[in-house]
Design an enzyme around this catalytic site. Structure first.
Site, short mmCIF file in Angstrom:
data_model
loop_
_atom_site.label_atom_id
_atom_site.label_comp_id
_atom_site.label_asym_id
_atom_site.label_seq_id
_atom_site.Cartn_x
_atom_site.Cartn_y
_atom_site.Cartn_z
N LYS A 35 -6.68 -1.07 3.77
CA LYS A 35 -6.42 -2.37 4.39
C LYS A 35 -7.66 -3.25 4.28
O LYS A 35 -8.79 -2.79 4.45
CB LYS A 35 -6.00 -2.18 5.85
N GLU B 45 6.21 6.38 5.94
CA GLU B 45 5.70 6.42 7.31
C GLU B 45 6.55 5.51 8.19
O GLU B 45 7.36 4.72 7.72
CB GLU B 45 4.24 5.99 7.33
#
Length: 849
Positions: free
Chosen positions: A231, A96
């Site tokens: 996360k 990404e």
């Protein structure tokens, strides 16, 4: 020299020739079109093309597909390096770009992005960083693109799946999140994607419904995402629950550093323990690859999430990180931050509070994830090549128009006691890519397997002024060139636009290095070329007098006996699958290898071509079948003879094979073609004068047709300067020009094992041109056979056989005009643009090139 090309109306061009007229900017529509075809449940794997003739297509679905594909061409761009790697099935890892623009500060973002790509290259994989540049989704960025994104930073739009269309439509530049990267990777045929951490359910998400698009994308896009977990700023328990609800497997890699006796938890990005037990624990990349393969055949397929714990040396203190994140989340809530603003702000706060340690951990875990992703991608690529079931429906085998040869990712993986396989290393890739692109090798065609000999041919010719004296040297010219029947066939096939798998052996000597260097210089792959330690490469050395007559020759061919069952079996394990269009093998391989090959091909349902090579070796095909069960009877023997679809002998080899068949039949008391009426034979001899000139030709051909039982068995008999005699079975129900009564024997006494009667045997003479300047006949027949293998791979076994044979004659004529065994002038255009033109005298060639 080629004649000037005349303008040809598009409707007269082959599909491949039409493709060359498409502007480069629009060719990438073929990529998505294949995806669309599969997505709409259409079983075809062929490329659908736009209607260049201007006529109205008969199916509205085709119109819809063309419109959608053409529109995608302007918004999706796959770099040549990535497209080539995907097309040949090499491991590719997507990356990404949000980490470049929003995750790390400048210039750390540049160095990290480049280090990530280099990490992937160092282990033999291809990186594919994804971003949107000026309204185009780019899969595979160059260093200048990465630098542009890094300098732009947060000026680039952080783009998820939901706003991807908006960013593209407005011509903006944006970085891609997990969801948009997964989508782009899937469209490009990439199976594995490495990132730092995924998005998930935000804290308080049960009230706000703030759930990352990453999770829903995983449920509908078959890409394996390798990360360090969700996360840590997110609600990880609810994230795992949501993924399970969406049917996404959540895997955690056991790296050996977890406390013994305790459940292995899902990692939490900066820390190794989120407190949530992992639903599934895996212990190797191979295990993940097997799960990917299984998931691919389920309907509909979904992505997999592989969580890799941050290395212990980089892991943060759990209590400290929890306290910092809790404070940052509270501050964000007080500031009124929402949506895409939240995550970058909280991560920046964590970075500030940790004194920069969080950023270092972020970089380290991303690089670690990339290494694991490479392992998974490599294992999956190996599994896909070795599988006999085409479990991967993604478009990786069909994307690139020009692709580089697959590199051996095994890094010296032993393949048996007889030697090691030769793979192209990373340093060789760019040269191979360049050559293959120049030759327009098309990996959209499934790869045929060619097995047999590779030799170095050395020819010494004495000068007219020399007077040879025994015991001393004489002046002359020495020429060496690559040879060997299978190697020649493979090179011709490759030059004609189809990339074969060549299985052969060379020694670890100068001759072997010369052969390997030539093949790699052409652009051919050497992955299945076994280098045998301590052995001499097969070499043929000939000394010619000043007038060209052979004086003496030495054939050192001991190594070819090493192409046995073990070499053949291991190569088939890695490459044979139901999509293989053909296995071609020459007479150099051992009888046991022939039997093993035919059994394996019969099990998978793949047809075979036998190139006899020489008169003594030509009978091996009959001996191999007869010795399988001690005779000609039995299911094993019947299955093997039914697997042989093509034979390509010269006249002498044809006679030898037919004689051996008659011997075996006499021993077994089996009656052959002799029951056929004399009237049918006489009619054939009247129609084809060449059969009258060579009285043994027709009886020998009929003997072979009554022995080999493939329903469409074909003999391509090479007649030297007289061209080719093509004989093949035609189903009794066949209609059309190819079954005109003057061209076939009806009835022909043949019945398949299931009782289906194929009574039409078609025989047709295809002459060569009357005047050809001959330099050397070496390799002419092999070039013809290579053209046949390429034609079957391109068009299928039942289509354009006449045209392919005529193109093969043209290839042979081009080869006899040069000293090398295969003419360098052979190219894909020969099969695309050479057709047979009936002239009432047995057929002639019409050259359109």
């Amino acid at each position: 020299m080629r004649a000037a090309r005349l303008p040809i109306p598009p409707r007269c061009l082959s599909s491949a020739a039409r493709c060359r007229q498409i502007p480069v900017a629009h060719r990438s529509f073929h990529v998505e079109l294949r995806t669309l075809v599969r997505g709409n449940g259409i079983g075809s794997s062929r490329t659908h093309e736009p209607n260049w003739t201007g006529s109205t297509p008969s199916h509205s679905l085709s119109q819809q597909l063309h419109r959608r594909a053409l529109s995608l061409a302007s918004v999706l761009s796959v770099s040549p390096e990535v497209a080539d790697a995907v097309a040949r099935g090499d491991p590719v890892v997507a990356l990404e770009s949000t980490i470049i623009t929003h995750g790390l500060p400048h210039p750390i973002n540049i160095s990290t992005a480049l280090a990530l790509e280099q990490t992937i290259r160092d282990v033999g994989c291809i990186p594919a960083t994804v971003a949107i540049i000026d309204g185009v989704v780019r899969v595979g960025l160059g260093p200048e693109d990465i630098e542009k994104l890094a300098v732009l930073g947060k000026g680039a739009k952080k783009t998820s799946r939901w706003d991807l269309a908006s960013v593209v439509a407005n011509g903006l530049t944006g970085s891609t999140t997990v969801s948009s990267t997964s989508l782009a990777a899937h469209l490009a045929g990439i199976k594995v994607f490495a990132t730092g951490g995924i998005g998930g359910v935000h804290r308080g998400g049960e009230d706000t419904l703030d759930i990352s698009a990453d999770l829903t994308e995983l449920s509908r896009t078959p890409v394996t995402v390798v990360c360090a977990g969700a996360k840590a700023i997110l609600d990880i328990p609810r994230t795992v629950e949501y993924l399970e609800t969406q049917g996404v497997p959540v895997l955690t890699l056991a790296d050996g550093d977890h406390p013994p006796g305790l459940p292995i938890p899902v990692p939490a990005f900066y820390t190794r323990d989120s407190g949530v037990p992992s639903p599934t624990v895996v212990r190797s990349a191979a295990e993940v690859a097997r799960m990917m393969a299984t998931s691919a055949v389920l309907t509909p397929p979904s992505g997999l999430l592989l969580c890799v714990p941050i290395p212990t040396s980089l892991a943060a203190d759990t209590e400290f990180i929890s306290r910092v994140i809790d404070q940052a989340v509270e501050k964000a809530r007080n500031r009124g931050l929402k949506g895409a603003e939240v995550t970058p702000w909280i991560l920046a706060e964590v970075e500030r509070e940790s004194g920069g340690e969080a950023g270092k951990a972020n970089v380290g875990l991303v690089i670690n994830n990339a290494r694991v992703a490479c392992q998974v991608a490599t294992e999956y690529a190996a599994l896909a090549r070795a599988s006999t079931t085409p479990f991967a429906p993604a478009p990786e085998k069909e994307i690139a128009q020009n692709a580089a040869e697959e590199t051996d990712q095994a890094d010296g993986l032993p393949v048996g006691d007889g030697g090691e396989r030769v793979g192209e290393g990373v340093g060789r890739t760019s040269r191979v890519d360049e050559l293959r692109g120049r030759l327009r090798v098309k990996d959209k065609y499934a790869r045929p397997i060619i097995i047999g000999g590779a030799t170095l041919d050395i020819t010494a010719t004495l000068l007219p002024s020399s007077h040879p004296t025994h015991g001393t040297s004489s002046p002359g010219h020495v020429h060496h060139s690559p040879g060997g029947v299978a190697r020649n066939v493979a090179e011709a096939c490759f030059r004609l636009g189809v990339d074969p798998v060549l299985v052969t052996c060379v020694g670890d000597d100068v001759a072997g290095e010369t052969l390997l260097g030539h093949m790699e210089g052409v652009g051919m792959g050497t992955r299945e070329v076994r280098k045998v330690a301590g052995r001499r490469t097969a070499v043929y050395t000939a000394v010619h007098g000043a007038g060209g007559d052979l004086e003496v020759a030495v054939a050192d061919m001991d190594l070819l006996a090493g192409i046995g069952e073990d070499v053949v079996g291991e190569a088939l394990d890695r490459n044979l699958n139901p999509r293989t269009p053909l296995i071609a093998f020459d007479g150099n391989i051992s009888p046991s290898a022939v039997r093993h090959l035919l059994r394996r091909a019969n099990q998978v349902g793949v047809s075979c071509l036998f190139e006899p090579t020489s008169v003594p070796k030509s009978v091996r095909i009959v001996d191999a079948v007869a010795s399988a069960t001690g005779g000609l009877e039995g299911a094993d023997a019947r299955g093997m003879v039914e697997t042989v679809r093509y034979l390509t002998p010269n006249i002498a080899e044809l006679g030898a094979i037919a004689s051996r068949v008659r011997e075996k039949r006499k021993e077994a008391g089996v009656v052959g073609w002799e029951e056929m009426s004399g009237e049918s034979l006489k009619r054939f001899e009247e129609l084809e004068p060449v059969l009258q000139d060579i009285p043994t030709l027709l009886p020998d051909i009929l003997t072979l047709h009554s022995f080999f039982t493939h329903p469409r068995f074909t003999v391509v008999t090479k007649l030297g300067p007289r061209g080719v005699l093509l004989s093949h079975r035609v189903p009794a129900t066949a209609e059309g020009e190819e079954c005109q009564p003057s061209w076939y024997i009806d009835p022909f006494p043949y019945t398949t094992p299931n009782g289906e009667n194929h009574t039409k045997l078609r025989i047709k003479h295809r002459p060569a041109r009357k005047s050809v300047d001959v330099v050397s006949v070496t390799g002419a027949g092999d070039s013809l056979v290579g053209c046949l293998v390429a034609g079957v791979s391109m068009f299928g076994p039942d289509k354009k056989l006449d045209d392919v044979v005529c193109a093969g004659i043209a290839a042979a004529e081009m080869t006899v005009g040069v000293r090398s065994a295969v003419a360098e002038s052979l190219g894909p255009g020969l099969l695309e643009e050479v057709e047979c033109d009936e002239d009432g005298e047995g057929g002639a060639l019409r050259y359109l090139f």
